[in-house]
Motif scaffolding. Structure first.
Motif, short mmCIF file in Angstrom:
data_model
loop_
_atom_site.label_atom_id
_atom_site.label_comp_id
_atom_site.label_asym_id
_atom_site.label_seq_id
_atom_site.Cartn_x
_atom_site.Cartn_y
_atom_site.Cartn_z
N SER A 37 0.81 -1.42 0.20
CA SER A 37 0.08 -0.03 -0.08
C SER A 37 0.98 1.32 -0.14
CB SER A 37 -0.96 0.05 1.10
OG SER A 37 -1.80 -0.91 1.09
N VAL A 76 2.41 1.96 -3.52
CA VAL A 76 1.37 2.57 -4.42
C VAL A 76 1.24 4.05 -4.15
CG1 VAL A 76 -0.89 2.49 -5.19
CG2 VAL A 76 0.25 0.29 -4.84
N LYS A 77 1.07 4.38 -2.90
CA LYS A 77 0.69 5.68 -2.27
C LYS A 77 2.00 6.52 -2.77
CE LYS A 77 1.35 7.76 2.04
NZ LYS A 77 1.20 7.61 3.57
N ASN A 97 2.02 7.03 -6.50
CA ASN A 97 1.11 8.15 -6.87
C ASN A 97 1.25 9.45 -6.41
OD1 ASN A 97 -0.02 6.02 -8.19
ND2 ASN A 97 -1.55 5.55 -6.77
N ILE A 123 0.66 6.55 -12.68
CA ILE A 123 -0.35 6.46 -11.65
C ILE A 123 -0.38 5.06 -11.58
CG2 ILE A 123 -2.41 7.12 -10.60
CD1 ILE A 123 -0.53 9.21 -10.42
N MET A 124 -0.59 4.29 -10.38
CA MET A 124 -0.97 3.10 -10.37
C MET A 124 -2.41 2.73 -9.48
SD MET A 124 2.46 1.48 -8.65
CE MET A 124 2.08 -0.17 -8.29
N THR A 125 -2.96 1.89 -10.04
CA THR A 125 -4.42 1.46 -9.56
C THR A 125 -4.27 0.16 -9.40
OG1 THR A 125 -5.57 3.49 -10.58
CG2 THR A 125 -6.99 1.73 -9.74
N PRO A 126 -4.37 -0.23 -7.95
CA PRO A 126 -4.38 -1.84 -7.83
C PRO A 126 -5.27 -2.65 -8.59
CG PRO A 126 -3.47 -0.86 -5.91
CD PRO A 126 -4.09 0.19 -6.97
N VAL A 127 -5.15 -3.84 -9.23
CA VAL A 127 -6.22 -4.56 -9.67
C VAL A 127 -6.42 -5.77 -9.08
CG1 VAL A 127 -6.93 -5.68 -11.79
CG2 VAL A 127 -5.84 -3.56 -12.12
N ALA A 159 -1.38 -4.02 -11.68
CA ALA A 159 -2.23 -2.90 -11.26
C ALA A 159 -2.13 -2.01 -12.89
CB ALA A 159 -0.95 -1.79 -10.85
N ASP A 160 -3.09 -1.19 -12.85
CA ASP A 160 -3.55 -0.58 -13.92
C ASP A 160 -2.47 0.70 -13.93
OD1 ASP A 160 -5.04 0.07 -16.56
OD2 ASP A 160 -5.91 1.66 -15.35
N SER A 162 -1.17 4.34 -15.50
CA SER A 162 -1.42 5.22 -16.52
C SER A 162 -0.19 6.44 -16.44
CB SER A 162 -2.71 5.82 -16.71
OG SER A 162 -3.19 6.60 -15.42
#
Length: 107
Positions: free
Chosen positions: A8, A11-12, A15, A59-63, A76-77, A79
């Protein structure tokens, strides 16, 4: 999704484009494999992610997240300002003592 604290945090910090905090998610002797290159140790990891942040603004968005002992895979998605954005990347992590020991990023 229930992620371990260190994942976590990774990712934080990604981002937030905080390369120092990102590097601090890793052990002193950690290894990162990305785009055909190897980055050894926290200082090299910090320089690598700072450069990547500047170039790609990712930027990461966990999938999804799967864990098997000390090894895990975060999908992670991602972009940013790179060709093919967005893309789902796999982050192959080895975690020990609540720090990342190795990370291999694959498409």
């Amino acid at each position: 999704m229930n992620l371990p604290k260190i994942v976590s945090e990774l990712v934080k910090t990604q981002n937030n484009f905080d390369s120092v905090a990102y590097a601090n998610c890793f052990s002193e002797k950690a290894v990162v494999f990305d785009e055909g290159k190897t980055h050894n140790g926290r200082k090299e990891i910090e320089h690598w992610i700072a450069d990547a942040n500047e170039r790609y603004q990712s930027i990461m968005t966990p999938v999804s997240y799967e864990q098997n002992g000390t090894e895990s895979i975060l999908k992670a998605d991602v972009s940013g300002t790179f060709p093919g954005s967005p893309i789902v990347l796999s982050y192959h992590l080895k975690i020990d003592n609540e720090l990342i020991q190795s990370l291999k990023i694959t498409g």
